[in-house]
Design an enzyme around this catalytic site. Structure first.
Site, PDB file in Angstrom:
ATOM      1  N   ARG A 232     -70.477  11.305 -22.553  1.00 53.02           N
ATOM      2  CA  ARG A 232     -71.360  11.711 -23.640  1.00 53.02           C
ATOM      3  C   ARG A 232     -71.254  13.224 -23.783  1.00 53.02           C
ATOM      4  O   ARG A 232     -70.503  13.862 -23.041  1.00 53.02           O
ATOM      5  CB  ARG A 232     -72.798  11.287 -23.355  1.00 53.02           C
ATOM      6  CG  ARG A 232     -73.423  12.019 -22.202  1.00 53.02           C
ATOM      7  CD  ARG A 232     -74.796  11.451 -21.923  1.00 53.02           C
ATOM      8  NE  ARG A 232     -75.747  12.497 -21.605  1.00 53.02           N
ATOM      9  CZ  ARG A 232     -76.907  12.275 -20.992  1.00 53.02           C
ATOM     10  NH1 ARG A 232     -77.264  11.048 -20.661  1.00 53.02           N
ATOM     11  NH2 ARG A 232     -77.729  13.261 -20.736  1.00 53.02           N
TER      12      ARG A 232
ATOM     13  N   GLU B 104     -81.027  17.654 -24.959  1.00 55.79           N
ATOM     14  CA  GLU B 104     -80.618  18.655 -23.962  1.00 55.79           C
ATOM     15  C   GLU B 104     -79.369  19.436 -24.393  1.00 55.79           C
ATOM     16  O   GLU B 104     -78.254  19.125 -23.958  1.00 55.79           O
ATOM     17  CB  GLU B 104     -80.363  17.983 -22.612  1.00 55.79           C
ATOM     18  CG  GLU B 104     -81.585  17.322 -22.043  1.00 55.79           C
ATOM     19  CD  GLU B 104     -81.325  16.659 -20.694  1.00 55.79           C
ATOM     20  OE1 GLU B 104     -80.171  16.327 -20.416  1.00 55.79           O
ATOM     21  OE2 GLU B 104     -82.298  16.478 -19.945  1.00 55.79           O
TER      22      GLU B 104
ATOM     23  N   GLU C 276     -89.107  13.747 -20.354  1.00 56.16           N
ATOM     24  CA  GLU C 276     -88.419  12.840 -19.426  1.00 56.16           C
ATOM     25  C   GLU C 276     -88.772  13.208 -17.999  1.00 56.16           C
ATOM     26  O   GLU C 276     -88.810  14.385 -17.642  1.00 56.16           O
ATOM     27  CB  GLU C 276     -86.893  12.993 -19.514  1.00 56.16           C
ATOM     28  CG  GLU C 276     -86.242  12.443 -20.726  1.00 56.16           C
ATOM     29  CD  GLU C 276     -84.722  12.651 -20.653  1.00 56.16           C
ATOM     30  OE1 GLU C 276     -84.178  12.788 -19.527  1.00 56.16           O
ATOM     31  OE2 GLU C 276     -84.099  12.685 -21.709  1.00 56.16           O
TER      32      GLU C 276
ATOM     33  N   GLU D 118     -75.509   5.020 -16.591  1.00 58.23           N
ATOM     34  CA  GLU D 118     -76.753   5.360 -15.883  1.00 58.23           C
ATOM     35  C   GLU D 118     -77.483   4.118 -15.392  1.00 58.23           C
ATOM     36  O   GLU D 118     -78.706   4.103 -15.304  1.00 58.23           O
ATOM     37  CB  GLU D 118     -77.639   6.231 -16.783  1.00 58.23           C
ATOM     38  CG  GLU D 118     -76.994   7.586 -17.034  1.00 58.23           C
ATOM     39  CD  GLU D 118     -77.949   8.609 -17.619  1.00 58.23           C
ATOM     40  OE1 GLU D 118     -78.465   9.444 -16.857  1.00 58.23           O
ATOM     41  OE2 GLU D 118     -78.159   8.579 -18.849  1.00 58.23           O
TER      42      GLU D 118
ATOM     43  N   HIS E  71     -79.955   4.688 -12.581  1.00 60.11           N
ATOM     44  CA  HIS E  71     -81.058   5.623 -12.806  1.00 60.11           C
ATOM     45  C   HIS E  71     -82.336   4.805 -12.953  1.00 60.11           C
ATOM     46  O   HIS E  71     -82.374   3.826 -13.690  1.00 60.11           O
ATOM     47  CB  HIS E  71     -80.782   6.426 -14.077  1.00 60.11           C
ATOM     48  CG  HIS E  71     -81.721   7.570 -14.268  1.00 60.11           C
ATOM     49  ND1 HIS E  71     -83.057   7.393 -14.542  1.00 60.11           N
ATOM     50  CD2 HIS E  71     -81.522   8.896 -14.227  1.00 60.11           C
ATOM     51  CE1 HIS E  71     -83.634   8.578 -14.664  1.00 60.11           C
ATOM     52  NE2 HIS E  71     -82.724   9.506 -14.471  1.00 60.11           N
TER      53      HIS E  71
HETATM   54  C1  GLA Z   1     -81.228  13.746 -18.852  1.00 61.36           C
HETATM   55  C2  GLA Z   1     -80.920  12.991 -20.107  1.00 61.36           C
HETATM   56  C3  GLA Z   1     -81.124  11.524 -20.021  1.00 61.36           C
HETATM   57  C4  GLA Z   1     -80.706  10.995 -18.687  1.00 61.36           C
HETATM   58  C5  GLA Z   1     -81.382  11.750 -17.609  1.00 61.36           C
HETATM   59  C6  GLA Z   1     -81.003  11.252 -16.247  1.00 61.36           C
HETATM   60  O1  GLA Z   1     -82.471  14.311 -18.774  1.00 61.36           O
HETATM   61  O2  GLA Z   1     -81.598  13.485 -21.229  1.00 61.36           O
HETATM   62  O3  GLA Z   1     -80.372  10.947 -21.049  1.00 61.36           O
HETATM   63  O4  GLA Z   1     -79.327  11.122 -18.563  1.00 61.36           O
HETATM   64  O5  GLA Z   1     -80.999  13.096 -17.677  1.00 61.36           O
HETATM   65  O6  GLA Z   1     -81.648  11.981 -15.256  1.00 61.36           O
END
Ligand code: GLA
Length: 654
Positions: free
Chosen positions: A112, A151, A304, A352, A355
């Site tokens: 990504r 981000e 987040e 992920e 996660h």
């Molecule tokens: C970032 C991203 C998410 C995810 C998290 C995982 O904050 O914005 O898409 O990948 O990390 O910790």
């Protein structure tokens, strides 16, 4: 209208990626979200390939259904523009919009964030999809918030970046002579005679030119902000909902977060703690205090966090039982008006899949989901806090230019580290129970009684003059080692460090830096120790509070005081630093928000405009924590006089 007004309380929910699942799972999601009290879902962050399956061809039908379904279920939507993850067709159509690393490697899709932020083809595509989404959903009743991009973090060194960097430099400098002067190109035969010789700081044989490296960071932050503004303005043309982007407060910094704080309607950050246990709690406060400060004190949003394990290249951190609530209330304590997670349902497949999430692979019958539901119910009881703010009498100075100035090559010590010095100053205040703001060195500091200035290796003339004003106005200031060493062009201060107005305010002159070897520890006359760095300090009006006792510096001042201006010329050991901070807090009459709590028990007060107050108390220890007085706790809806080990309380102040 604030987000809390629109939601009717604090935000609770997470990234929702329903495109990974089928209808049966969506039905279960509806029910589980209702039961957990979820009121906000971030949708569409990674949906570009679905929304625009071929260039210029949109498919919104699935998103229509998702938004309608969420809305019918009482869940508002934080609608994302999907521009952090362009689809494979984009790569093939626009190979020149792919990022190039500093050593010249062009990256391809398969992960990504694979785009060059500067490439016109990328910017156009990003603006188009943002506009199309805003046209279609700008007034959708589900949409409460816009989440631009995800981000802003990738960098690029391609030829298009080189051209844009040159344009930025032409605006900054009045001709090539001024650039040569600023970057000190008289040294190492770096003199430029034409603009097209100027490059971004790509891989080089040895040390990069520091001015070039710093300007590139500034340029990149400006570009990212421009990219954000383009999407934000496109959205504002069709929607009256708030717009933001999720900022990061990690161990590195590509953006000037003060500048972003001015441009977003509500500051949003992602936060994944840097360590376990008490370090996670301190890091939560560190992230939260920055988020609040970047937004000028307004309530902000935790966009987040993880419910449990976060897998990255260099760390695997799991949350202990109780930490989902305690970390979330930690963010609330530091001024958040809501807490969201990445992500709602743990992915079955994809990059992920390990996660953590609000609904883990094990399903709703799991510890994690039960803790998530308990958090939702706790937040439901805390709605009256929405819109209230945090007040601080102490501040730590924070500046991205200073950070970037210490990222460069050829510094006087490889062990000077901006972020750890910043975090350490904040941690010392946090350990003392004191609520802390961050401020830029050029901000009006008059509302603070105590200001700590760690690691401002770069300090502008205006910043130095501002600090002198702060002390002259009665503020207590601690300036720490390696401070004010260069100006905003990274030129060394001549005649002694730090910058002249600061030397005056502190009554000292630093004549020589003596960085220490990794295993070197110096003993000071008050029994404390210094490591990493030391300086030869001359007194010009200040008194020595502690002196070095060994080596070349034996007998010369290590810690000085000139009225309310203090100067510390080495990195003190933890106990010594804590004692110094305690002394300064007493001198400046700064008290904890809720005095009388044992160590490891955090309390922050939120204030409503009408005078109501709440103390959020977080017991990070394994012992019950007695409160100074019994009080009404919103979480248990009763009077309490102690907080159980690992527990939390939200006390309504009478
Ligand atoms: C970032 C991203 C998410 C995810 C998290 C995982 O904050 O914005 O898409 O990948 O990390 O910790």
């Amino acid at each position: 209208m604030t987000l809390a007004d629109r939601l009717g309380g604090l935000a609770f929910g997470g990234d929702y990626n329903p495109e990974q699942w089928d209808e049966a799972v969506w039905r279960e999601d509806d029910e589980l979200m209702r039961r957990a009290g979820v009121n906000l879902a971030t949708v569409g962050v990674f949906s570009w390939a679905l929304l625009e399956p071929a260039e210029g061809e949109y498919d919104f039908a699935w998103l229509d259904d998702q938004l309608d379904r969420l809305h019918a279920n009482g869940v508002a939507v934080d609608l994302a523009t999907p521009t952090a993850s362009p689809p494979p067709w984009f790569t093939l159509a626009h190979p020149d919009a792919l990022p190039v690393t500093a050593d010249g490697t062009r990256l391809v899709h398969g992960s990504r964030d694979t785009y060059c932020l500067v490439a016109p083809a990328y910017r156009d595509a990003a603006r188009r999809i943002a506009t199309a989404l805003a046209e279609r959903y700008g007034n959708h009743p589900a949409v409460a918030l816009w989440h631009v991009h995800n981000e802003y973090l990738t960098l690029c060194w391609c030829d298009q970046v080189a051209a844009a960097f040159r344009n930025w430099l032409r605006r900054r400098y009045d001709g090539l002579d001024a650039l040569n002067e600023a970057w000190g190109t008289a040294f190492w035969s770096q003199h430029y005679t034409a603009w097209d010789q100027v490059l971004p700081p790509r891989a080089t044989q040895w040390h990069k030119n520091p001015g070039q490296a710093l300007d590139f960071r500034r340029f990149w932050s400006d570009e990212a902000l421009a990219a954000y503004r383009e999407q934000r303005d496109a959205i504002r043309g069709h929607s009256d909902r708030l717009v933001t982007t999720n900022l990061m407060v990690p161990a590195y910094q590509n953006l000037d977060l003060w500048a972003f704080g001015r441009e977003v309607d509500v500051v949003a950050i992602d936060h994944y703690p840097s360590g376990p246990g008490i370090d996670a709690a301190a890091d939560t406060a560190f992230g939260g205090d920055r988020a609040r400060s970047f937004g000028g004190g307004r309530p902000w949003l935790l966009m987040e966090q993880g419910t449990n394990t976060v897998y990255t290249a260099d760390r695997i951190l799991a949350k202990e039982p109780g930490e989902i609530l305690r970390h979330s209330l930690g963010h609330l304590a530091h001024g958040a008006d809501g807490t969201l997670f990445f992500q709602w349902r743990q992915s079955r497949a994809g990059a992920e899949q390990w996660h953590s999430a609000m609904v883990p692979h094990a399903g709703p019958d799991s510890r994690i989901h039960r803790e998530v539901v308990a958090l939702g119910s706790a937040l439901g009881r805390l709605g009256e806090l929405a819109g209230s703010t945090v007040r601080a009498h102490a501040a730590v100075l924070h500046d991205s230019d200073a950070w970037w100035s210490m990222d460069g090559d050829g510094l006087p010590s490889a062990d000077l580290d901006y972020r750890s010095a910043l975090a350490r100053a904040h941690r010392a205040l946090w350990n003392a129970g004191v609520t802390t703001d961050f401020a830029h060195p050029e901000h009006d500091l008059s509302r603070y009684r105590l200001v700590l200035a760690p690691a401002l290796f770069l300090l502008s003339d205006a910043g130095a003059a501002n600090l002198r004003r702060f002390v002259a106005g009665g503020g207590t200031l601690l300036v720490q080692y390696a401070n004010g060493v260069v100006d905003d062009r990274l030129h060394a201060r001549l005649g002694g460090y730090p910058a002249a107005p600061l030397r005056e305010a502190l009554g000292i002159r630093v004549e020589e830096h003596r960085p220490l070897a990794r295993d070197e520890r110096l003993v000071l006359s008050d029994g404390t120790h210094g490591d990493c760095w030391s300086e030869s300090v001359r007194l010009h009006g200040a008194e020595a509070v502690a002196a070095y006792t060994t080596g070349m510096l034996a007998g010369s001042p290590a810690l000085t005081r000139h009225g309310r201006g203090w100067y510390l010329s080495t990195r003190l050991d933890d106990a010594g630093y804590a004692a110094l901070i305690a002394r300064l807090l007493a001198a400046a009459s700064v008290e904890p928000d809720l005095p009388g709590l044992p160590p490891g028990v955090e309390a922050v007060t939120r204030h409503a405009e009408d005078g109501r107050r709440w103390h959020i108390v977080l017991n990070h220890t394994a012992e019950p924590a007695r409160l100074p007085a019994s009080a009404h706790d919103l979480l248990t809806a009763g009077a309490i006089h102690e907080v159980r080990p690992g527990g939390c309380a939200v006390l309504r102040s009478p």
